[in-house]
Design a protein around this motif. Structure first.
Motif, mmCIF file in Angstrom:
data_model
loop_
_atom_site.group_PDB
_atom_site.id
_atom_site.type_symbol
_atom_site.label_atom_id
_atom_site.label_comp_id
_atom_site.label_asym_id
_atom_site.label_seq_id
_atom_site.Cartn_x
_atom_site.Cartn_y
_atom_site.Cartn_z
ATOM 1 N N ILE A 394 41.303 32.465 41.369
ATOM 2 C CA ILE A 394 41.759 33.196 42.557
ATOM 3 C C ILE A 394 41.621 34.697 42.336
ATOM 4 O O ILE A 394 41.150 35.435 43.216
ATOM 5 N N ASP A 395 42.008 35.153 41.166
ATOM 6 C CA ASP A 395 41.918 36.581 40.839
ATOM 7 C C ASP A 395 40.480 37.072 40.932
ATOM 8 O O ASP A 395 40.198 38.115 41.538
ATOM 9 N N GLN A 396 39.559 36.328 40.348
ATOM 10 C CA GLN A 396 38.151 36.728 40.382
ATOM 11 C C GLN A 396 37.597 36.719 41.803
ATOM 12 O O GLN A 396 36.854 37.617 42.207
ATOM 13 N N GLY A 397 37.987 35.703 42.576
ATOM 14 C CA GLY A 397 37.512 35.624 43.954
ATOM 15 C C GLY A 397 38.009 36.780 44.795
ATOM 16 O O GLY A 397 37.245 37.368 45.585
ATOM 17 N N LEU A 398 39.285 37.144 44.651
ATOM 18 C CA LEU A 398 39.832 38.258 45.415
ATOM 19 C C LEU A 398 39.186 39.577 45.017
ATOM 20 O O LEU A 398 38.915 40.437 45.867
ATOM 21 N N SER A 399 38.928 39.733 43.720
ATOM 22 C CA SER A 399 38.308 40.969 43.241
ATOM 23 C C SER A 399 36.866 41.095 43.720
ATOM 24 O O SER A 399 36.441 42.156 44.198
ATOM 25 N N LYS A 400 36.101 40.001 43.617
ATOM 26 C CA LYS A 400 34.698 40.049 44.021
ATOM 27 C C LYS A 400 34.544 40.291 45.518
ATOM 28 O O LYS A 400 33.609 40.953 45.967
ATOM 29 N N SER A 401 35.475 39.768 46.285
ATOM 30 C CA SER A 401 35.399 39.950 47.736
ATOM 31 C C SER A 401 35.875 41.324 48.174
ATOM 32 O O SER A 401 35.712 41.705 49.332
ATOM 33 N N GLY A 402 36.485 42.073 47.257
ATOM 34 C CA GLY A 402 36.979 43.401 47.595
ATOM 35 C C GLY A 402 38.324 43.400 48.292
ATOM 36 O O GLY A 402 38.792 44.449 48.739
ATOM 37 N N ILE A 403 38.956 42.241 48.379
ATOM 38 C CA ILE A 403 40.259 42.163 49.037
ATOM 39 C C ILE A 403 41.308 42.910 48.234
ATOM 40 O O ILE A 403 42.177 43.592 48.794
ATOM 41 N N VAL A 404 41.248 42.782 46.907
ATOM 42 C CA VAL A 404 42.163 43.511 46.023
ATOM 43 C C VAL A 404 41.336 44.246 44.982
ATOM 44 O O VAL A 404 40.202 43.851 44.670
ATOM 45 N N PRO A 405 41.857 45.334 44.431
ATOM 46 C CA PRO A 405 41.119 46.032 43.377
ATOM 47 C C PRO A 405 41.028 45.182 42.122
ATOM 48 O O PRO A 405 41.847 44.296 41.883
ATOM 49 N N ALA A 406 40.019 45.457 41.325
ATOM 50 C CA ALA A 406 39.825 44.698 40.088
ATOM 51 C C ALA A 406 40.959 44.984 39.109
ATOM 52 O O ALA A 406 41.571 46.054 39.129
ATOM 53 N N SER A 407 41.241 43.995 38.277
ATOM 54 C CA SER A 407 42.264 44.199 37.253
ATOM 55 C C SER A 407 41.768 45.225 36.235
ATOM 56 O O SER A 407 40.567 45.427 36.053
ATOM 57 N N LYS A 408 42.726 45.881 35.568
ATOM 58 C CA LYS A 408 42.391 46.887 34.595
ATOM 59 C C LYS A 408 42.444 46.323 33.184
ATOM 60 O O LYS A 408 43.065 45.296 32.948
#
Length: 411
Positions: A394-408
């Motif tokens: 889920i984290d990777q999908g949200l990040s790749k879609s630009g919905i949430v910023p990437a984790s640091k």
């Protein structure tokens, strides 16, 4: 009529027609329009917890309000729950003995399960001042707090400096966030009661009890539902069955899809539903779309550990990993307080814990936790990585879609 039990023993009220929560459509989750309340005295004549339950698909967990007596008399309420008749009666008993409610604290900004109760609760305590975490927002529309039922003249934003508040002589607090998550954000305010050496937190820290809490056992239907092996099972109401259901509920609540769960297809689930003995609406018409592996309990034992403190997996993988430095700085600040117990808003409470144990729970954000934390001689016993598979996807999908910023990166 029951009251808040002294000495850590639990008392529960049993007034008929006293559990109604008429605003349940605002947050339409179990137990819907009927909410029971259990009050427990944690520190004699000083701290009380009020537990209710909430959940989806019978994955029910406690949601908790904490009431603290003020040194000058009166009460502070941290994270209100639904002000049912039962809850209010228990509160009035405390007021009669310890003084009226003076302050109401909303320690989160995005948690609707906490925010939805503040306005209705405040209307029953008309002299109380309401203090909320800064950077409030709401979804799907970002509405003003007054539109959400907060009293206009009595609602204040918690300042960064606790000394600017009227309760600074007894409390300290630290604000985590806001952590920006694209369309939303996360924040939490931890409160430290210096008088009783007690730390109050909302969602950041949890500890899992082995047995179901008393509030979940008032109506054991959810526990017995999740104790089943298949749709056709009829489960006898025993403490063993209740414990089994509770431990599976914890796995659902923490991981969503634990590794020891095999999810059948919907076709298979509906075919199995036809064999169910309980095909009532309450029993989801026989639907039971779960198949547990024989060794499922090993996952619960790994989750619970020895009753350790940990950060919920959803916060680890979807939220706090986007602000590792800010979170560690906050954890260091909180760990500088000399508390003896922690009262979270969910799962077990009170938890006898040290500042070092609290700080250790956040070491998942560090590359070298045993070294950089400077507090521990051993590793931090992380949760099993296999259980994070769905959450990381889920984290990777949200990040790749630009919905949430990437984790640091970890610090």
């Amino acid at each position: 009529m029951g009251n808040c039990a002294p000495g850590g023993k639990v008392a529960q009220t049993a007034q008929k027609n006293d559990f109604s929560w008429s605003f349940w459509p605002v947050l339409p989750i179990y137990p819907y329009r009927e909410r029971r309340t259990i009050c427990q005295e944690v520190v004699k004549d000083a701290i009380w917890t009020f537990d209710q339950i909430q959940g989806i698909f019978y994955v029910v967990v406690p949601i908790r309000m904490t009431v603290v007596k003020l040194e000058e008399g009166g009460l502070l309420v941290y994270a209100p729950v639904a002000p049912t008749g039962e809850c209010l009666r228990l509160m009035r008993e405390l007021e009669a003995k310890h003084g009226e409610v003076k302050y109401i604290i909303l320690p989160t900004i995005s948690g609707l399960e906490h925010k939805v109760f503040v306005g209705p609760f405040a209307r029953f305590f008309k002299k109380a001042q309401v203090y909320v975490a800064p950077s409030q927002w709401s979804f799907p529309l970002n509405l003003p707090l007054t539109w959400l039922g907060f009293p206009r003249q009595r609602t204040h934003i918690l300042p960064e400096d606790c000394s600017e508040t009227p309760f600074a002589n007894q409390f300290n607090y630290a604000i985590l966030g806001p952590v920006y998550l694209g369309p939303g954000r996360f924040a939490e305010v931890a409160f430290f009661d210096k008088r009783t050496s007690t730390l109050l937190v909302a969602d950041s820290i949890v500890s899992i009890p082995e047995n179901p809490p008393p509030i979940v056992q008032i109506n054991p239907y959810a526990l017995l539902y999740h104790a089943k092996e298949n749709a056709a099972d009829i489960i006898e109401d025993t403490q063993e069955s209740r414990r089994k259901g509770w431990q599976r509920i914890c796995l659902f609540a923490m991981y969503f899809n634990p590794s020891v769960l095999d999810v059948p297809t919907w076709k298979e689930a509906w075919q199995d539903a036809g064999k169910a003995k309980d095909r009532s609406r309450q029993g989801y018409f026989g639907l039971f779309p779960f198949k547990w592996q024989p060794d499922w309990k090993r996952a619960f034992d790994a989750l619970r550990g020895d009753g350790r403190l940990f950060v919920a997996p959803i916060l680890q993988t979807l939220i706090l990993n986007r602000a590792p430095k800010e979170t560690i700085d906050w954890a260091n600040l909180v760990a500088g307080w000399n508390f003896e117990r922690i009262i979270p808003c969910h799962f077990d409470a009170p938890i006898n814990a040290t500042p070092q144990q609290f700080r250790q729970a956040f070491s998942f954000l560090e590359k070298h936790p045993a070294i950089s934390a400077g507090l521990f001689a051993t590793d931090t016993y992380p949760l099993p990585e296999i259980e994070f598979k769905l959450l990381r996807a889920i984290d990777q999908g949200l990040s790749k879609s630009g919905i949430v910023p990437a984790s640091k990166e970890k610090i």
